[in-house]
Enzyme design. Structure first.
Site, PDB file in Angstrom:
ATOM      1  N   SER A   1      55.553  14.697   3.716  1.00 26.08           N
ATOM      2  CA  SER A   1      55.899  15.324   4.998  1.00 26.08           C
ATOM      3  C   SER A   1      56.281  14.238   5.998  1.00 26.08           C
ATOM      4  O   SER A   1      56.559  13.100   5.604  1.00 26.08           O
ATOM      5  CB  SER A   1      54.722  16.174   5.499  1.00 26.08           C
ATOM      6  OG  SER A   1      55.122  16.961   6.591  1.00 26.08           O
ATOM      7  N   ASN A   2      56.311  14.565   7.267  1.00 24.15           N
ATOM      8  CA  ASN A   2      56.634  13.564   8.299  1.00 24.15           C
ATOM      9  C   ASN A   2      55.818  13.847   9.553  1.00 24.15           C
ATOM     10  O   ASN A   2      55.017  14.782   9.587  1.00 24.15           O
ATOM     11  CB  ASN A   2      58.142  13.571   8.588  1.00 24.15           C
ATOM     12  CG  ASN A   2      58.613  14.924   9.032  1.00 24.15           C
ATOM     13  OD1 ASN A   2      58.193  15.434  10.062  1.00 24.15           O
ATOM     14  ND2 ASN A   2      59.478  15.552   8.244  1.00 24.15           N
ATOM     15  N   ARG A   3      56.028  13.040  10.568  1.00 26.56           N
ATOM     16  CA  ARG A   3      55.146  13.084  11.744  1.00 26.56           C
ATOM     17  C   ARG A   3      55.533  14.132  12.780  1.00 26.56           C
ATOM     18  O   ARG A   3      54.940  14.193  13.843  1.00 26.56           O
ATOM     19  CB  ARG A   3      55.150  11.718  12.430  1.00 26.56           C
ATOM     20  CG  ARG A   3      54.579  10.609  11.592  1.00 26.56           C
ATOM     21  CD  ARG A   3      54.571   9.323  12.403  1.00 26.56           C
ATOM     22  NE  ARG A   3      54.332   8.166  11.566  1.00 26.56           N
ATOM     23  CZ  ARG A   3      53.126   7.775  11.169  1.00 26.56           C
ATOM     24  NH1 ARG A   3      52.065   8.448  11.530  1.00 26.56           N
ATOM     25  NH2 ARG A   3      52.987   6.714  10.408  1.00 26.56           N
TER      26      ARG A   3
ATOM     27  N   ALA B   1      62.280  18.550  11.655  1.00 21.77           N
ATOM     28  CA  ALA B   1      62.439  17.292  10.908  1.00 21.77           C
ATOM     29  C   ALA B   1      62.311  17.664   9.427  1.00 21.77           C
ATOM     30  O   ALA B   1      61.223  17.666   8.856  1.00 21.77           O
ATOM     31  CB  ALA B   1      61.358  16.313  11.323  1.00 21.77           C
TER      32      ALA B   1
END
Ligand SMILES: Cc1cc2nc3c(=O)[nH]c(=O)nc-3n(C[C@H](O)[C@H](O)[C@H](O)COP(=O)(O)O)c2cc1C
Length: 414
Positions: free
Chosen positions: A214-216, A281
């Site tokens: 995943s991402n932030r 995102a």
């Protein structure tokens, strides 16, 4: 107000109700109930003088939220900034002669007048005072100043006043005040004929049943855009990856997990929208194979994860666009403007919002953001660090101005 009647006129709207030290302050209690009956969420702010007439507790119980009476009573947030930013309209009723003077001059010596300097939506003021005060030249002048600035100052009614005088000075009726709030909100609905599809948050690409890539992204920017578009009258569909945020009121929310689910859901809703704003995102890559059982570490010194590309959602949707305006985001860590410009052209976007996610303040997870907007027609507009909610409004204003009102494209979709 008939309390059994529940309306929807202000459904999903957030109103700040400022109460000042007039003998008519008790009428603000009825007004609060009326606003709530029409579906509004109301934050009450009282001047010190107002608390001499009605207790904050009364408003607190009826509004269901903490009443702000003290500028310096910060609690967990700086209310003089957050309340004006969150509300769709700011109503002051009753408004004293003293308040009108302070508001006209821009004085900010209490919570209410300080908030007023940050309000971006409509301000509606319902004065109440003795007839001699209402006709006094300074009051007349201050009312003129406020009206010239776009504040809606309602005319008080003629009738018997607390002094025994029969004159103009009575707080106007609830229905007049509600109609004024309603009209002021309708007048600023510049997105009322738009259906806005917003994507937000990260995606999660499973590795096995318990792990994912995943991402932030927190989703805050996309949620702020959804909220701002709804406040400006748009019908909003928010497609969100996993996020701890709750759906903004009045927005249709669809939750997804993976990039593929995000792509499918956006595709299904794309045809019906007039504007797509891709703030999510979305993962560019996902594990090629998803293990059916949890991957064990025993006996393994290392592990290689083979990745494959996910669908490029913007390119895919751009290929299916009819008349939709397409807005993208470029979260960059270097050469922000040149990368954003390349993405704008390559994906055939109408507008791109570029931001540097390496900045200490702003970017992922933060409540604030700074950004530069680039358009297909060659305009550029930069915004310094500000709350994501405020930036959301700036983005919508730019999309409205550059893409909805003057939609000529400078270069073709590639
Ligand atoms: C009993 C009483 C009633 C008052 N009613 C009004 C009123 O209706 N309108 C007004 O402008 N001032 C009225 N005042 C004067 C205001 O309370 C006073 O100007 C105060 O400083 C207003 O403060 P605020 O504007 O911060 O609420 C009244 C004062 C008293 C003592």
């Amino acid at each position: 107000m008939d309390e059994t009647r529940v309306g929807t006129r202000l459904s999903g709207k957030r109103i700040a109700l400022g109460v000042t030290g007039s003998i008519a302050a008790y009428k603000a209690v009825g007004l609060l109930r009326a606003l709530r009956c029409e579906g509004a969420t109301v934050s009450v702010v009282m001047t010190r003088a107002a608390t001499k007439f009605v207790t904050p507790l009364t408003f607190e119980v009826l509004s269901g939220t903490r009443v702000v009476t003290d500028l310096f009573d910060a609690h967990e947030e700086i209310t003089h900034l957050t309340i004006p930013e969150r509300v769709d309209a700011f109503l002051v009723a009753p408004a004293t002669a003293n308040f009108l003077a302070k508001a006209a001059l821009g004085l900010a010596d209490d919570a209410l007048t300080t908030m007023l300097l940050s309000v971006r939506g409509p301000i509606i003021v319902a004065p109440a005072m003795d007839g001699d005060m209402w006709s006094h030249p300074t009051v007349v002048e201050h009312v003129q100043t406020l009206r010239a600035r776009g504040v809606v100052v309602l005319e008080p009614e003629v009738g018997p006043l607390a002094s025994g005088q029969v004159a103009q000075g009575r707080l106007c009726g609830e229905s007049t005040i509600l109609a004024a709030v309603d009209a002021a909100l309708a007048a600023q609905c510049d997105w009322h004929d738009q259906v806005v599809l917003v994507s937000a948050g990260p995606t999660q690409e499973p590795i096995d049943p318990v792990r994912f890539l995943s991402n932030r992204s927190s989703g805050k920017m996309g949620y702020a855009i959804a909220d701002a578009a709804r406040a400006r009258g748009a019908e909003v569909i928010l497609v969100s990856g996993p996020s701890s945020l709750s759906a903004p009121p009045g927005v249709t929310m669809i939750r997804v997990n993976t990039a593929a689910e995000m792509a499918d859901t956006l595709f299904q809703n794309f045809r019906a929208c007039t504007v797509l704003i891709m703030a999510a995102a979305v993962a560019d890559f996902r594990p090629k194979e998803v293990a059916q059982q949890k991957v064990k570490k025993y006996g393994k010194a290392d592990m290689t994860l083979e990745l494959e590309s996910t669908t490029d959602i913007l390119t895919m949707l751009s290929a299916h666009r009819t008349s939709q305006i397409v807005v993208g985001f470029a979260a960059e860590t270097e050469q922000v403007l040149s990368h954003a410009h390349e993405k704008l052209k390559a994906k055939g976007l109408d507008l791109i919002v570029a931001n540097d996610v390496t900045q200490a303040e702003g970017g992922f997870g933060s409540d604030d953001n700074a950004a530069v907007i680039l358009t297909a027609t060659g305009e550029q507009r930069a915004f310094g660090l500000m709350s994501k909610r405020r930036l959301a409004d700036e983005i919508l204003t730019a999309v409205h101005e550059f893409c909805l009102v003057r939609p000529q494209r400078k270069f073709p979709v590639e």
